[in-house]
Design an enzyme around this catalytic site. Structure first.
Site, PDB file in Angstrom:
ATOM      1  N   HIS A  75       3.979 -10.998  -4.412  1.00 41.65           N
ATOM      2  CA  HIS A  75       3.074 -11.663  -3.464  1.00 41.65           C
ATOM      3  C   HIS A  75       1.650 -11.174  -3.668  1.00 41.65           C
ATOM      4  CE1 HIS A  75       4.019  -7.975  -1.253  1.00 41.65           C
ATOM      5  NE2 HIS A  75       3.094  -8.249  -0.349  1.00 41.65           N
ATOM      6  N   HIS A  77      -0.769  -9.652  -1.938  1.00 43.66           N
ATOM      7  CA  HIS A  77      -1.492  -8.555  -1.285  1.00 43.66           C
ATOM      8  C   HIS A  77      -2.059  -7.561  -2.319  1.00 43.66           C
ATOM      9  CE1 HIS A  77       0.620  -9.299   2.834  1.00 43.66           C
ATOM     10  NE2 HIS A  77      -0.482 -10.010   2.692  1.00 43.66           N
ATOM     11  N   ASP A  79      -2.362  -4.422  -2.495  1.00 40.84           N
ATOM     12  CA  ASP A  79      -1.596  -3.222  -2.857  1.00 40.84           C
ATOM     13  C   ASP A  79      -0.401  -3.571  -3.760  1.00 40.84           C
ATOM     14  OD1 ASP A  79      -0.430  -4.438  -0.493  1.00 40.84           O
ATOM     15  OD2 ASP A  79       0.787  -2.633  -0.214  1.00 40.84           O
ATOM     16  N   HIS A  80      -0.275  -4.846  -4.129  1.00 38.76           N
ATOM     17  CA  HIS A  80       0.773  -5.264  -5.077  1.00 38.76           C
ATOM     18  C   HIS A  80       0.204  -5.840  -6.376  1.00 38.76           C
ATOM     19  CE1 HIS A  80       4.279  -4.767  -2.310  1.00 38.76           C
ATOM     20  NE2 HIS A  80       3.257  -4.677  -1.482  1.00 38.76           N
ATOM     21  N   HIS A 133       6.654 -12.815   5.139  1.00 42.20           N
ATOM     22  CA  HIS A 133       5.594 -11.795   5.050  1.00 42.20           C
ATOM     23  C   HIS A 133       4.317 -12.490   4.584  1.00 42.20           C
ATOM     24  CE1 HIS A 133       3.734  -7.903   4.301  1.00 42.20           C
ATOM     25  NE2 HIS A 133       3.510  -8.228   3.045  1.00 42.20           N
ATOM     26  N   ASP A 150       7.604  -7.017  -0.168  1.00 43.08           N
ATOM     27  CA  ASP A 150       7.505  -6.620   1.237  1.00 43.08           C
ATOM     28  C   ASP A 150       8.306  -7.545   2.152  1.00 43.08           C
ATOM     29  OD1 ASP A 150       5.823  -4.668   0.329  1.00 43.08           O
ATOM     30  OD2 ASP A 150       4.000  -5.483   1.239  1.00 43.08           O
ATOM     31  N   HIS A 188       7.838  -0.466  -0.511  1.00 40.02           N
ATOM     32  CA  HIS A 188       7.329   0.692   0.248  1.00 40.02           C
ATOM     33  C   HIS A 188       8.429   1.677   0.621  1.00 40.02           C
ATOM     34  CE1 HIS A 188       3.189  -0.784   1.102  1.00 40.02           C
ATOM     35  NE2 HIS A 188       3.747  -1.984   1.025  1.00 40.02           N
TER      36      HIS A 188
HETATM   37 ZN    ZN Z   1       2.447  -7.161   1.467  1.00 36.05          ZN
END
Ligand code: ZN
Length: 277
Positions: A75, A77, A79-80, A133, A150, A188
């Site tokens: 996805h 985001h 942080d990915h 998400h 996530d 995570h």
């Molecule tokens: Zn995420």
């Protein structure tokens, strides 16, 4: 350039080989994991899943003398996906991710129901759309392993930023119905905190209490709690247990009214978890 093939799936059964994958965690930021999959068909090559930052991946590649061969993204985001551009400076590799304009680094689009094959690496994954998400979130399933970003966490699930409870509950049900021995690699390390909430919802859940002990000793030793197994998640994860009487009762007590329908139970649990400290 490495070959990427797509095939329309012909059945619900994954045809990918049963040989277990070798997967290494690369911790990133405070609690992210970037997963490095060793390519069975090309020793020394790895595929990175959700590299939110480049530095830790580069360190691992340099330490082990591995080559990055492809990147999978679940996805959009930061942080990915944040490390992709810098990783590509080491050499161009396919970047496979969902159909979403917010992932400009993507070079190949993976759509629900497709099988994404990397024949030279000996890898193939079925693509599962799992909105909730984020709306375009996908998961990669193959070789007995699930990379779910996530959407699903061990003993918990991602926040519902873009989807509805109906969508996210359907996505989680899809994942829950994968084979029980599926190894679940999520984005995570939230397991300990998730179990605290799980045991607030179901204080008498023996499997969750036992798991809490195991998680404590793993974390004390500095070890990841992942991958988890789908069979265990079905026993301990309240978000996969919305049709269990004890979970329905807890959601009803929280809501102050009777909630019975699974998606509604899910919505109450998710809102409860958002407030939970
Ligand atoms: Zn995420």
């Amino acid at each position: 350039m490495l070959q990427v093939k797509y095939a329309r799936k012909m059945s619900n059964q994954s045809a990918t080989p049963a040989t277990p994958l070798r997967v290494r965690p690369v911790p990133a930021f405070a609690d992210n994991y970037i997963w490095l999959i060793e390519a069975p068909g090309r020793p020394g090559s790895v595929v990175a899943v959700d590299p939110g930052e480049a530095g830790p991946v580069e360190t691992e590649l340099d330490l082990t003398g591995s080559q990055l061969a492809a990147i999978l993204l679940t996805h959009h985001h930061p942080d990915h996906i944040g490390g992709v551009t810098r990783l590509l400076e080491r050499g161009s590799v396919p970047v496979i991710g969902p159909d979403d304009g917010r992932i400009p680094v993507r070079t190949r689009t993976a759509r629900d129901g497709e099988r994404c094959e990397l024949p030279e690496l000996g890898l193939a994954f079925d693509i599962l759309a799992v909105p909730g998400h984020t709306l375009s979130h996908i998961a990669f399933w193959g070789h007995g392993a699930l990379f779910c970003g996530d959407t699903l966490f061990s003993a918990g699930c991602g926040r519902m930023f873009e989807g509805t409870p109906v969508q996210m509950n359907a996505s989680l049900s899809r994942l829950k119905n994968l084979p029980p021995d599926t190894a679940m690699y999520c984005g995570h390390e939230y397991t300990a905190a998730n179990l605290k909430f799980a045991l607030t919802v179901e204080p008498g859940n023996r499997a969750a209490l036992d798991y809490q002990e195991k998680v404590r000793s793993l974390r004390d030793a500095g070890a990841p709690t992942l991958p988890s197994r789908m069979a265990l998640e079905r026993q301990v994860n309240p978000f996969l247990r919305c049709d269990e009487p004890a979970v329905r009762d807890a959601a009803s007590a929280r809501a102050g009214r009777r909630v019975d329908e699974a998606a509604e139970v899910f919505g109450v649990l998710r809102a409860w978890k958002d407030q939970f400290r």
